[in-house]
Write a protein that holds these residues in place. Structure first.
Motif, PDB file in Angstrom:
ATOM      1  N   GLY A  12       0.814  -1.214   0.000  1.00  0.00           N
ATOM      2  CA  GLY A  12       0.000   0.000   0.000  1.00  0.00           C
ATOM      3  C   GLY A  12       0.845   1.261   0.000  1.00  0.00           C
ATOM      4  O   GLY A  12       0.551   2.223  -0.724  1.00  0.00           O
ATOM      5  N   LEU A  13       1.908   1.273   0.796  1.00  0.00           N
ATOM      6  CA  LEU A  13       2.814   2.427   0.809  1.00  0.00           C
ATOM      7  C   LEU A  13       3.507   2.589  -0.536  1.00  0.00           C
ATOM      8  O   LEU A  13       3.632   3.708  -1.047  1.00  0.00           O
ATOM      9  N   ALA A  14       3.960   1.484  -1.116  1.00  0.00           N
ATOM     10  CA  ALA A  14       4.625   1.543  -2.425  1.00  0.00           C
ATOM     11  C   ALA A  14       3.692   2.148  -3.466  1.00  0.00           C
ATOM     12  O   ALA A  14       4.091   3.045  -4.224  1.00  0.00           O
ATOM     13  N   MET A  15       2.462   1.695  -3.494  1.00  0.00           N
ATOM     14  CA  MET A  15       1.497   2.204  -4.474  1.00  0.00           C
ATOM     15  C   MET A  15       1.168   3.680  -4.202  1.00  0.00           C
ATOM     16  O   MET A  15       1.107   4.484  -5.135  1.00  0.00           O
ATOM     17  N   GLY A 102      15.234   3.459  12.127  1.00  0.00           N
ATOM     18  CA  GLY A 102      14.199   2.657  11.498  1.00  0.00           C
ATOM     19  C   GLY A 102      14.620   1.782  10.347  1.00  0.00           C
ATOM     20  O   GLY A 102      15.793   1.632  10.028  1.00  0.00           O
ATOM     21  N   MET A 103      13.603   1.220   9.713  1.00  0.00           N
ATOM     22  CA  MET A 103      13.801   0.239   8.643  1.00  0.00           C
ATOM     23  C   MET A 103      14.578   0.783   7.454  1.00  0.00           C
ATOM     24  O   MET A 103      15.271   0.043   6.775  1.00  0.00           O
ATOM     25  N   ALA A 126       8.675   7.563  14.600  1.00  0.00           N
ATOM     26  CA  ALA A 126       9.339   6.334  14.152  1.00  0.00           C
ATOM     27  C   ALA A 126       9.197   5.199  15.168  1.00  0.00           C
ATOM     28  O   ALA A 126       9.127   4.027  14.790  1.00  0.00           O
ATOM     29  N   LYS A 127       9.126   5.529  16.438  1.00  0.00           N
ATOM     30  CA  LYS A 127       9.018   4.505  17.484  1.00  0.00           C
ATOM     31  C   LYS A 127       7.666   3.800  17.473  1.00  0.00           C
ATOM     32  O   LYS A 127       7.541   2.707  18.022  1.00  0.00           O
ATOM     33  N   VAL A 128       6.661   4.393  16.852  1.00  0.00           N
ATOM     34  CA  VAL A 128       5.311   3.830  16.865  1.00  0.00           C
ATOM     35  C   VAL A 128       5.232   2.518  16.097  1.00  0.00           C
ATOM     36  O   VAL A 128       4.626   1.552  16.550  1.00  0.00           O
ATOM     37  N   SER A 129       5.857   2.470  14.898  1.00  0.00           N
ATOM     38  CA  SER A 129       5.707   1.272  14.061  1.00  0.00           C
ATOM     39  C   SER A 129       6.678   1.300  12.884  1.00  0.00           C
ATOM     40  O   SER A 129       7.176   2.356  12.490  1.00  0.00           O
ATOM     41  N   GLU A 130       6.891   0.131  12.312  1.00  0.00           N
ATOM     42  CA  GLU A 130       7.685   0.042  11.089  1.00  0.00           C
ATOM     43  C   GLU A 130       6.972   0.741   9.941  1.00  0.00           C
ATOM     44  O   GLU A 130       7.630   1.308   9.062  1.00  0.00           O
ATOM     45  N   TYR A 131       5.657   0.717   9.941  1.00  0.00           N
ATOM     46  CA  TYR A 131       4.885   1.441   8.925  1.00  0.00           C
ATOM     47  C   TYR A 131       5.286   2.924   8.932  1.00  0.00           C
ATOM     48  O   TYR A 131       5.583   3.500   7.880  1.00  0.00           O
ATOM     49  N   ASN A 132       5.307   3.523  10.119  1.00  0.00           N
ATOM     50  CA  ASN A 132       5.698   4.929  10.226  1.00  0.00           C
ATOM     51  C   ASN A 132       7.130   5.143   9.754  1.00  0.00           C
ATOM     52  O   ASN A 132       7.440   6.153   9.112  1.00  0.00           O
ATOM     53  N   GLN A 133       8.008   4.198  10.064  1.00  0.00           N
ATOM     54  CA  GLN A 133       9.402   4.325   9.655  1.00  0.00           C
ATOM     55  C   GLN A 133       9.542   4.357   8.134  1.00  0.00           C
ATOM     56  O   GLN A 133      10.297   5.159   7.585  1.00  0.00           O
ATOM     57  N   VAL A 134       8.810   3.481   7.459  1.00  0.00           N
ATOM     58  CA  VAL A 134       8.864   3.456   5.990  1.00  0.00           C
ATOM     59  C   VAL A 134       8.221   4.717   5.432  1.00  0.00           C
ATOM     60  O   VAL A 134       8.736   5.301   4.476  1.00  0.00           O
ATOM     61  N   ALA A 137      10.671   7.526   5.414  1.00  0.00           N
ATOM     62  CA  ALA A 137      11.641   7.396   4.320  1.00  0.00           C
ATOM     63  C   ALA A 137      11.029   7.797   2.990  1.00  0.00           C
ATOM     64  O   ALA A 137      11.674   8.490   2.187  1.00  0.00           O
ATOM     65  N   LEU A 138       9.812   7.383   2.741  1.00  0.00           N
ATOM     66  CA  LEU A 138       9.170   7.709   1.465  1.00  0.00           C
ATOM     67  C   LEU A 138       8.932   9.210   1.341  1.00  0.00           C
ATOM     68  O   LEU A 138       9.126   9.786   0.264  1.00  0.00           O
ATOM     69  N   LYS A 139       8.552   9.840   2.434  1.00  0.00           N
ATOM     70  CA  LYS A 139       8.390  11.306   2.412  1.00  0.00           C
ATOM     71  C   LYS A 139       9.731  11.977   2.126  1.00  0.00           C
ATOM     72  O   LYS A 139       9.805  12.942   1.369  1.00  0.00           O
ATOM     73  N   TRP A 140      10.800  11.451   2.739  1.00  0.00           N
ATOM     74  CA  TRP A 140      12.122  12.032   2.517  1.00  0.00           C
ATOM     75  C   TRP A 140      12.568  11.839   1.067  1.00  0.00           C
ATOM     76  O   TRP A 140      13.081  12.761   0.441  1.00  0.00           O
ATOM     77  N   ILE A 141      12.358  10.656   0.514  1.00  0.00           N
ATOM     78  CA  ILE A 141      12.731  10.395  -0.880  1.00  0.00           C
ATOM     79  C   ILE A 141      12.032  11.381  -1.809  1.00  0.00           C
ATOM     80  O   ILE A 141      12.640  11.894  -2.756  1.00  0.00           O
ATOM     81  N   LYS A 142      10.779  11.684  -1.536  1.00  0.00           N
ATOM     82  CA  LYS A 142      10.019  12.625  -2.373  1.00  0.00           C
ATOM     83  C   LYS A 142      10.584  14.040  -2.314  1.00  0.00           C
ATOM     84  O   LYS A 142      10.325  14.850  -3.197  1.00  0.00           O
TER      85      LYS A 142
END
Length: 191
Positions: A12-15, A102-103, A126-134, A137-142
């Motif tokens: 879902g995050l990838a999409m 994170g991841m 980031a401490k909340v979940s791996e979902y948040n960690q990814v 990263a995706l926000k940073w990549i953008k």
């Protein structure tokens, strides 16, 4: 929310961000071995970087009681947390800014460009979940158009350069990413 990221969430995050699922799996594999929380400590995966700490804490030489952080190399999570905590005792903000989390190992100093008021808020997210960690990263990549394009086209040399810096070849990041991508399984809705 569950701490662990499942394949459906990653897909879902990838999409949502316009990336290939397998490409994200590759980065996660190379950066953290596909875990955002240490099996040793149960804590957030980190990499404390003394060279960055020296940039953010310009008067670091004046302190004579916190020396453990200076000897830190890439190590196991117990060692990383010992070094981080030593630096944190000297200057909490500088320590958090000088550490990737994170991841997908995003540096703390990116907190403002990711929409956080403080680096501590980014760490808490980031401490909340791996979902948040990814998602971090995706926000940073953008925020880096060349990295965004490189990841979309799976140009691993450029991904490695923008993600890990000019010294990426010393650690074979591009080859490791390409290899991880070729070995990553496609998303199956039942996994």
């Amino acid at each position: 929310m569950n701490l662990k990221l499942n394949n459906a969430q990653l897909y879902g995050l990838a999409m949502a961000y316009g990336y290939d699922y397998r490409a994200l799996k590759a980065i996660i594999q190379v950066e953290s071995g596909q875990t955002g929380f240490s099996k040793e400590t149960g804590r957030l995966i980190i990499q404390f970087e003394p060279a960055w700490f020296k940039r953010f804490k310009t008067d670091w030489q004046k302190d004579t009681s916190h020396k453990t952080w200076q000897a830190n190399k890439v190590g196991n999570q117990t060692s990383e947390w010992i070094a981080f905590n030593d630096a944190f005792a000297l200057d909490a903000d500088a320590a958090m800014k000088s550490t990737s989390v994170g991841m997908m190992q995003i540096m703390g100093f990116h907190y403002a460009e990711l929409g956080f008021q403080t680096v501590g808020e980014m760490w808490d997210f980031a401490k909340v979940s791996e979902y948040n960690q990814v998602e971090l990263a995706l926000k940073w990549i953008k925020t880096i158009p060349a990295l965004d394009r490189a990841l979309q086209s799976k140009n691993w040399q450029k991904v490695a350069y923008y993600y890990n810096g000019a010294g990426y070849k010393r650690f074979n990041y591009d080859k490791r990413l390409a290899d991880a991508h070729s070995k990553a399984s496609a998303y199956l809705s039942n996994n």
